[in-house]
Scaffold this motif. Structure first.
Motif, mmCIF file in Angstrom:
data_model
loop_
_atom_site.group_PDB
_atom_site.id
_atom_site.type_symbol
_atom_site.label_atom_id
_atom_site.label_comp_id
_atom_site.label_asym_id
_atom_site.label_seq_id
_atom_site.Cartn_x
_atom_site.Cartn_y
_atom_site.Cartn_z
ATOM 1 N N ARG A 91 -35.743 15.210 -62.094
ATOM 2 C CA ARG A 91 -34.690 14.299 -61.619
ATOM 3 C C ARG A 91 -33.801 13.835 -62.775
ATOM 4 N NH1 ARG A 91 -36.083 11.415 -56.146
ATOM 5 N NH2 ARG A 91 -37.148 13.198 -55.251
ATOM 6 N N LYS A 94 -31.531 16.709 -63.462
ATOM 7 C CA LYS A 94 -30.577 16.845 -62.356
ATOM 8 C C LYS A 94 -29.468 15.802 -62.460
ATOM 9 C CE LYS A 94 -30.463 17.361 -57.367
ATOM 10 N NZ LYS A 94 -31.264 17.326 -56.137
ATOM 11 N N SER A 95 -29.836 14.604 -62.936
ATOM 12 C CA SER A 95 -28.807 13.578 -63.092
ATOM 13 C C SER A 95 -27.959 13.825 -64.341
ATOM 14 C CB SER A 95 -29.465 12.185 -63.153
ATOM 15 O OG SER A 95 -30.134 12.014 -64.382
ATOM 16 N N SER A 96 -28.214 14.963 -65.006
ATOM 17 C CA SER A 96 -27.477 15.437 -66.191
ATOM 18 C C SER A 96 -27.498 14.458 -67.360
ATOM 19 C CB SER A 96 -26.040 15.815 -65.829
ATOM 20 O OG SER A 96 -25.275 14.683 -65.528
#
Length: 98
Positions: A91, A94-96
């Motif tokens: 996560r 994914k949130s970079s």
């Protein structure tokens, strides 16, 4: 590595997650089904050290990267759930942020 706090966090997170899975999936069955308590002693000590290090790195990253209190708490909670550090890391990527 200290100049890249998220890389440090991810590395320690993977090591802690793997040690937890080894403890639950290999060492504890060896102790309780095969009568080999030394496995839990060794893997448990390794996991305990990595767990404390993981908590320290969460604190470090929270300060340096100014994580919210909620994100830090979720990181701590993920450390006591099997596969939790891997899910939290996914996560995070994914949130970079990583």
């Amino acid at each position: 590595m200290f100049n890249q706090p998220l890389k440090l966090f991810r590395g320690i997170g993977y090591a802690e997650g793997i040690s937890f899975l080894l403890l639950l999936g290999i060492a504890m069955p060896l102790k309780y089904f095969m009568g080999m308590p030394m496995a839990v002693t060794i893997v448990g000590a390794l996991h305990g050290g990595l767990f404390v290090l993981y908590l320290a790195v969460i604190l470090y990253v929270t300060i340096v990267k100014r994580w919210s209190f909620l994100k830090a708490i979720l990181a701590v909670i993920s450390s006591v759930i099997p596969f939790g550090p891997f899910i939290f890391d996914a996560r995070l990527v994914k949130s970079s942020e990583a």
